[in-house]
Scaffold this motif. Sequence first.
Motif, PDB file in Angstrom:
ATOM      1  N   PHE A 318       0.636  -0.880   0.050  1.00  0.00           N
ATOM      2  CA  PHE A 318       0.190  -0.302   0.094  1.00  0.00           C
ATOM      3  C   PHE A 318       1.074   0.865  -0.259  1.00  0.00           C
ATOM      4  O   PHE A 318       0.486   2.051  -0.730  1.00  0.00           O
ATOM      5  N   LEU A 319       1.839   0.962   0.511  1.00  0.00           N
ATOM      6  CA  LEU A 319       2.649   2.757   0.758  1.00  0.00           C
ATOM      7  C   LEU A 319       3.607   2.821  -0.195  1.00  0.00           C
ATOM      8  O   LEU A 319       3.420   3.912  -0.483  1.00  0.00           O
ATOM      9  N   THR A 320       3.599   1.761  -0.639  1.00  0.00           N
ATOM     10  CA  THR A 320       4.284   1.386  -2.108  1.00  0.00           C
ATOM     11  C   THR A 320       3.673   2.120  -3.430  1.00  0.00           C
ATOM     12  O   THR A 320       3.946   2.555  -4.366  1.00  0.00           O
ATOM     13  N   ALA A 321       2.107   2.086  -3.414  1.00  0.00           N
ATOM     14  CA  ALA A 321       1.311   2.401  -4.101  1.00  0.00           C
ATOM     15  C   ALA A 321       0.963   4.067  -3.651  1.00  0.00           C
ATOM     16  O   ALA A 321       0.620   5.010  -4.933  1.00  0.00           O
ATOM     17  N   VAL A 322       0.948   4.419  -2.933  1.00  0.00           N
ATOM     18  CA  VAL A 322       0.962   5.680  -2.254  1.00  0.00           C
ATOM     19  C   VAL A 322       1.801   6.848  -2.674  1.00  0.00           C
ATOM     20  O   VAL A 322       2.339   7.283  -3.575  1.00  0.00           O
ATOM     21  N   VAL A 323       3.222   6.082  -2.274  1.00  0.00           N
ATOM     22  CA  VAL A 323       4.758   6.866  -3.227  1.00  0.00           C
ATOM     23  C   VAL A 323       3.943   7.098  -4.493  1.00  0.00           C
ATOM     24  O   VAL A 323       4.604   7.954  -5.764  1.00  0.00           O
ATOM     25  N   ALA A 324       3.830   5.575  -5.924  1.00  0.00           N
ATOM     26  CA  ALA A 324       4.134   5.711  -6.981  1.00  0.00           C
ATOM     27  C   ALA A 324       3.036   6.633  -7.249  1.00  0.00           C
ATOM     28  O   ALA A 324       3.230   7.850  -8.540  1.00  0.00           O
ATOM     29  N   ALA A 325       1.986   6.658  -6.706  1.00  0.00           N
ATOM     30  CA  ALA A 325       0.602   8.149  -7.315  1.00  0.00           C
ATOM     31  C   ALA A 325       1.969   9.312  -7.224  1.00  0.00           C
ATOM     32  O   ALA A 325       0.584  10.241  -7.711  1.00  0.00           O
ATOM     33  N   ILE A 326       1.918   9.146  -5.657  1.00  0.00           N
ATOM     34  CA  ILE A 326       2.124  10.215  -5.630  1.00  0.00           C
ATOM     35  C   ILE A 326       3.769  11.179  -6.535  1.00  0.00           C
ATOM     36  O   ILE A 326       3.405  12.325  -7.170  1.00  0.00           O
ATOM     37  N   GLN A 327       4.579  10.337  -7.839  1.00  0.00           N
ATOM     38  CA  GLN A 327       5.680  10.482  -8.189  1.00  0.00           C
ATOM     39  C   GLN A 327       4.747  10.678  -9.703  1.00  0.00           C
ATOM     40  O   GLN A 327       6.176  11.267 -10.080  1.00  0.00           O
ATOM     41  N   ALA A 328       3.613  10.039  -9.704  1.00  0.00           N
ATOM     42  CA  ALA A 328       3.154  10.453 -11.192  1.00  0.00           C
ATOM     43  C   ALA A 328       2.287  11.411 -11.649  1.00  0.00           C
ATOM     44  O   ALA A 328       1.850  12.637 -12.666  1.00  0.00           O
ATOM     45  N   GLU A 329       1.912  12.388  -9.896  1.00  0.00           N
ATOM     46  CA  GLU A 329       1.426  13.674 -10.077  1.00  0.00           C
ATOM     47  C   GLU A 329       2.155  14.484  -8.832  1.00  0.00           C
ATOM     48  O   GLU A 329       1.409  14.843  -7.827  1.00  0.00           O
ATOM     49  N   PRO A 330       3.546  15.104  -9.015  1.00  0.00           N
ATOM     50  CA  PRO A 330       3.924  15.251  -7.136  1.00  0.00           C
ATOM     51  C   PRO A 330       3.315  16.965  -7.270  1.00  0.00           C
ATOM     52  O   PRO A 330       3.538  18.150  -7.772  1.00  0.00           O
ATOM     53  N   THR A 331       2.258  16.891  -7.097  1.00  0.00           N
ATOM     54  CA  THR A 331       2.021  18.466  -6.000  1.00  0.00           C
ATOM     55  C   THR A 331       2.217  18.247  -4.556  1.00  0.00           C
ATOM     56  O   THR A 331       2.260  17.543  -3.838  1.00  0.00           O
ATOM     57  N   ARG A 332       2.331  19.733  -3.561  1.00  0.00           N
ATOM     58  CA  ARG A 332       3.091  19.461  -2.450  1.00  0.00           C
ATOM     59  C   ARG A 332       1.753  19.355  -1.884  1.00  0.00           C
ATOM     60  O   ARG A 332       1.554  18.712  -1.037  1.00  0.00           O
ATOM     61  N   ARG A 333       0.110  19.573  -2.216  1.00  0.00           N
ATOM     62  CA  ARG A 333      -1.092  18.679  -1.467  1.00  0.00           C
ATOM     63  C   ARG A 333      -1.137  17.164  -1.417  1.00  0.00           C
ATOM     64  O   ARG A 333      -0.942  16.252  -0.131  1.00  0.00           O
ATOM     65  N   ARG A 334      -0.731  16.308  -2.377  1.00  0.00           N
ATOM     66  CA  ARG A 334      -0.238  15.103  -2.300  1.00  0.00           C
ATOM     67  C   ARG A 334       0.969  14.400  -1.622  1.00  0.00           C
ATOM     68  O   ARG A 334       1.375  13.939  -1.244  1.00  0.00           O
ATOM     69  N   TRP A 335       2.008  15.442  -1.830  1.00  0.00           N
ATOM     70  CA  TRP A 335       3.241  15.490  -1.186  1.00  0.00           C
ATOM     71  C   TRP A 335       2.989  15.395   0.314  1.00  0.00           C
ATOM     72  O   TRP A 335       3.301  14.402   1.481  1.00  0.00           O
ATOM     73  N   GLU A 336       1.970  16.052   0.953  1.00  0.00           N
ATOM     74  CA  GLU A 336       1.856  16.523   2.735  1.00  0.00           C
ATOM     75  C   GLU A 336       0.475  15.795   2.871  1.00  0.00           C
ATOM     76  O   GLU A 336       0.934  14.583   4.149  1.00  0.00           O
ATOM     77  N   ALA A 337      -0.272  14.461   1.966  1.00  0.00           N
ATOM     78  CA  ALA A 337      -0.785  13.921   2.550  1.00  0.00           C
ATOM     79  C   ALA A 337       0.084  12.919   2.231  1.00  0.00           C
ATOM     80  O   ALA A 337      -0.553  12.144   3.296  1.00  0.00           O
ATOM     81  N   GLY A 338       1.092  12.549   1.719  1.00  0.00           N
ATOM     82  CA  GLY A 338       1.677  11.287   1.765  1.00  0.00           C
ATOM     83  C   GLY A 338       2.603  11.129   2.897  1.00  0.00           C
ATOM     84  O   GLY A 338       2.259   9.925   3.367  1.00  0.00           O
ATOM     85  N   TRP A 339       2.958  12.299   3.298  1.00  0.00           N
ATOM     86  CA  TRP A 339       3.448  12.311   4.894  1.00  0.00           C
ATOM     87  C   TRP A 339       2.588  11.950   6.043  1.00  0.00           C
ATOM     88  O   TRP A 339       2.994  10.788   7.110  1.00  0.00           O
ATOM     89  N   ALA A 340       1.466  12.119   5.547  1.00  0.00           N
ATOM     90  CA  ALA A 340       0.046  11.976   6.678  1.00  0.00           C
ATOM     91  C   ALA A 340      -0.204  10.343   7.145  1.00  0.00           C
ATOM     92  O   ALA A 340      -0.395  10.131   7.846  1.00  0.00           O
ATOM     93  N   VAL A 341       0.117   9.556   5.498  1.00  0.00           N
ATOM     94  CA  VAL A 341      -0.592   8.679   5.326  1.00  0.00           C
ATOM     95  C   VAL A 341       1.302   7.500   6.065  1.00  0.00           C
ATOM     96  O   VAL A 341       0.256   6.433   7.085  1.00  0.00           O
ATOM     97  N   LEU A 342       2.493   8.427   5.576  1.00  0.00           N
ATOM     98  CA  LEU A 342       3.031   7.480   6.529  1.00  0.00           C
ATOM     99  C   LEU A 342       3.483   7.901   8.269  1.00  0.00           C
ATOM    100  O   LEU A 342       3.664   6.534   8.723  1.00  0.00           O
ATOM    101  N   ALA A 343       2.981   8.625   8.538  1.00  0.00           N
ATOM    102  CA  ALA A 343       3.198   8.844  10.047  1.00  0.00           C
ATOM    103  C   ALA A 343       1.958   7.891  10.910  1.00  0.00           C
ATOM    104  O   ALA A 343       2.608   7.418  11.777  1.00  0.00           O
ATOM    105  N   LYS A 344       0.832   7.089   9.684  1.00  0.00           N
ATOM    106  CA  LYS A 344      -0.021   6.161  10.593  1.00  0.00           C
ATOM    107  C   LYS A 344       0.882   4.653  10.728  1.00  0.00           C
ATOM    108  O   LYS A 344       0.827   4.385  11.412  1.00  0.00           O
ATOM    109  N   ALA A 345       2.206   4.328   9.738  1.00  0.00           N
ATOM    110  CA  ALA A 345       2.522   4.013  10.082  1.00  0.00           C
ATOM    111  C   ALA A 345       3.935   3.829  11.351  1.00  0.00           C
ATOM    112  O   ALA A 345       3.431   2.946  11.717  1.00  0.00           O
TER     113      ALA A 345
END
Length: 390
Positions: A318-345
């Motif tokens: 799941f985390l690999t998929a999240v990072v791949a999605a951000i890499q495909a469309e790297p915006t600040r909002r999506r990048w910050e949302a990615g850190w919110a996802v990783l924080a749950k880990a």
Amino acid sequence: MNDPLAAADELNRAARDWRSEPARSTQLEALALAVTANLPVLLWGEPGIGKSAGMERLADGLGVPLETVIASVHEPSDFAGLPVIGDDPAATGVPMAPPDWAVRLATAGRGLVFFDELSSAPPAVQAALLRVVLERRVGSLSLPEPVRVVAAANPPSSAADGWHLSPPLANRFVHLNWTHDPRTVARGLAGTWPELRVPMVDPAKTTGAVARARGAISGFLTARPGLVHSLPSDAEARGGPWPSPRSWEMALRLLAAGYATGVARDAVAAAVVGAVGDGAGLELLNYLEELDLPDPDRVLADPDAFALPDRGDRQLAFLTAVVAAIQAEPTRRRWEAGWAVLAKAVDAGVPDVAARAAGDLAKMRDTDWPVPSGIDGFVDLLRLSGALAG
């Protein structure tokens, strides 16, 4: 005087006329999926099973010209190209002239090339076909990307002077078993064949589909590293599908195309097994049944509304998929949302599972973006790796 064959020709045309109707065919859908993913396909079937007729229907469905090439009656130079000596070879080199079928496809800009009787082609011809299948190059000519490659072969036991496919050539194809349904044949000869529908990619699903496929394949191979490359021991199996980094990339593209088009699962399963083989393919399919990854784009749109999976392999996928999605469309909002996802880990007590994803995410940071609070649990690790330099 009337032409004595005119009436006979009219009768033959009437006998060849047919119409289509909506009907499910797993093998047709798997073929169309592989063609959508722009992967070379190899149809295995006994003589007279209808492989050539299937190609005509596929070309009609795509609205593209069809070029049929009988591989077994050609020489290696027919695919590698024939040298053409110019006025000054030392200055211009010696170009390799392509055959007429390749020129017609290049001129059309799109099309379907069908290599028939592949298992009857000797090893030298199979070797010459490697570059055509993988790089779409015929002599000095590059075939346009919209040109799709399909081949057909009879099992060596029923092919005229049959040969096993060489492992390098076999590993470049999605292998599909082409069989017949007696009821379908009976209805077809009555004038009605199943409709071949080419799946349409939904552009809105592209980013999420590729990300989900990356997460699934990466998570599976992390859990089963022994399946990354496994060359079979016997010649017949080496001439079919087997797992390698190349064929896993093909499986990834097939999964992504399946997610983005909504093709039925059994058709996706047939295509994936045709890329990596029965053993590895069935293991992957069982893994995917249990995995059930959420759409990473939806999670990034509302990272507070999801729960991290419990199992370690599902977390990694799941985390690999999240990072791949951000890499495909790297915006600040999506990048910050990615850190919110990783924080749950980190909150779940498994920061090691998210460590690789955190390193990849940190490298995407624009220098104008502030460091988000969700990165706190990874600071020490990222500084040691140099990902937070600056």
